[in-house]
Design an enzyme around this catalytic site. Structure first.
Site, PDB file in Angstrom:
ATOM      1  N   GLN A 113       0.819  -1.203   0.000  1.00 31.85           N
ATOM      2  CA  GLN A 113       0.000   0.000   0.000  1.00 31.85           C
ATOM      3  C   GLN A 113       0.859   1.262   0.000  1.00 31.85           C
ATOM      4  O   GLN A 113       2.010   1.248   0.443  1.00 31.85           O
ATOM      5  CB  GLN A 113      -0.929   0.002   1.214  1.00 31.85           C
ATOM      6  CG  GLN A 113      -0.196  -0.255   2.507  1.00 31.85           C
ATOM      7  CD  GLN A 113      -1.083  -0.429   3.739  1.00 31.85           C
ATOM      8  OE1 GLN A 113      -0.644  -0.973   4.726  1.00 31.85           O
ATOM      9  NE2 GLN A 113      -2.294   0.038   3.692  1.00 31.85           N
TER      10      GLN A 113
ATOM     11  N   GLU B 280      -8.059   5.429   6.376  1.00 34.79           N
ATOM     12  CA  GLU B 280      -7.875   4.549   7.532  1.00 34.79           C
ATOM     13  C   GLU B 280      -7.540   5.296   8.817  1.00 34.79           C
ATOM     14  O   GLU B 280      -6.819   6.293   8.815  1.00 34.79           O
ATOM     15  CB  GLU B 280      -6.721   3.568   7.257  1.00 34.79           C
ATOM     16  CG  GLU B 280      -6.494   2.609   8.422  1.00 34.79           C
ATOM     17  CD  GLU B 280      -5.363   1.618   8.205  1.00 34.79           C
ATOM     18  OE1 GLU B 280      -4.580   1.786   7.252  1.00 34.79           O
ATOM     19  OE2 GLU B 280      -5.258   0.672   9.004  1.00 34.79           O
TER      20      GLU B 280
END
Ligand SMILES: *[C@@H]1O[C@H](CO)[C@@H](O)[C@H](O)[C@H]1NC(C)=O
Ligand SMILES: *[C@@H]1O[C@H](CO)[C@@H](O)[C@H](O)[C@H]1NC(C)=O
Ligand SMILES: *[C@@H]1O[C@H](CO)[C@@H](O)[C@H](O)[C@H]1NC(C)=O
Ligand SMILES: CC(=O)N[C@H]1CO[C@H](CO)[C@@H](O)[C@@H]1O
Length: 264
Positions: free
Chosen positions: A114, A200
């Site tokens: 990521q 997130e």
């Protein structure tokens, strides 16, 4: 096709600005986690029409939960704005969140490749960091400066189950940072089962940060590649973030390539 073109352009044209892990980032001890499902949102009515909605304690955004038949996801990209975070009225220490794109980490929880940007506010001081991570290793910062209002193109590309590349490009000035990385453990290999576009609540120094009011993160150009075809967000699973019994996000997709994530 579009995705491959971007990949080629960015990789070939970019001066490699990334540095290996440094002291600053080790001290940050910043970690993204796999998605953790929440039951808390089960009674919250969804207004999203075409997508399945799921509730998470960590993630909001969109995830493709299975690879298309006979193929695996090998690249994921999106363009997004860096939002200016606002501290809550009862902020106690740092609040933050992170916007990123990734491969795996949802149903395939043993690894995530990521890359994205953190935005935090601590005692009135805002900070932005561009980073890459191969979970379960910590995130490492790119040396690139990031500011609110920047338009960032983020991309991850796996070149094998245990190797890949993370790219962050500032669309405003064309500057980019690229990092080639390897699976941090023999068990942390990618299967290419998930592709995701996420905001997130991340962990730092062993604790989850308090989720910040990140306003709105608009992802455009959302694309995942599997077996030479491109997939987007319109039929992905939508995730809303639920903490302490409250929903803190509202995700809306517009067509296949655009997703708006609002803090609520
Ligand atoms: C749902 O799908 C229809 C038809 O494909 C489309 O017109 C509409 O915009 C979609 N709605 C949402 C909320 O994405
Ligand atoms: C997809 O990944 C799985 C798990 O690693 C692997 O068994 C399979 O061969 C891959 N499929 C393709 C088309 O690469
Ligand atoms: C992105 O480019 C803009 C315009 O040149 C600049 O103001 C900003 O600091 C840059 N940000 C990054 C991440 O380099
Ligand atoms: C907010 C929250 O509950 N975060 C969770 C994120 O996921 C990790 C594990 O994957 C949990 O430890 C956190 O509690």
């Amino acid at each position: 096709m579009k995705l491959n073109a971007l990949l080629t352009t960015v990789i070939l044209a970019a001066p490699a600005l990334a540095v290996p892990r440094g002291i600053a980032e080790r001290m940050r001890a910043r970690l993204s986690h796999p998605h953790q499902e929440s039951n808390a949102g089960a009674n919250i009515v969804s207004t999203s029409k075409n997508s399945t909605v799921e509730y998470s304690t960590n993630w909001t955004g969109a995830a493709r939960k299975s690879a298309p038949p006979g193929a695996n996801y090998t690249a994921v990209t999106a363009t997004f704005n860096v939002p200016e975070p606002t501290a809550g009225p009862n902020a106690n220490g740092m609040e933050g969140a992170s916007a990123w794109v990734g491969i795996d980490g949802d149903t395939a929880g043993q690894a995530i490749l990521q890359t994205g940007v953190d935005f935090t506010v601590d005692n009135g001081q805002r900070q932005y960091h561009a980073w890459y991570e191969w979970y379960p290793d910590y995130a490492h910062d790119f040396t690139m400066d990031v500011s609110a209002g920047d338009t960032i193109v983020a991309m991850v590309h796996s070149t094998s189950p245990s190797s890949g590349v993370a790219i962050v490009e500032n669309k405003s000035n064309g500057q980019s940072a690229t990092k080639t990385l390897n699976a941090p453990a023999p068990t942390a290999t990618l299967v290419g089962e998930n592709a995701e576009w996420i905001v997130e609540d991340f962990e730092q120094k062993g604790k989850l940060v308090d989720l910040v009011n990140f306003g709105t993160v608009k992802f455009t150009g959302c694309a995942a590649e599997a077996g030479g075809s491109t997939y987007g967000v319109s039929d992905a699973t939508i995730m809303e973030l639920v903490a302490n019994g409250q929903t803190h996000s509202k995700v809306q997709t517009q067509g296949d390539e655009t997703m708006i994530v609002k803090y609520i």
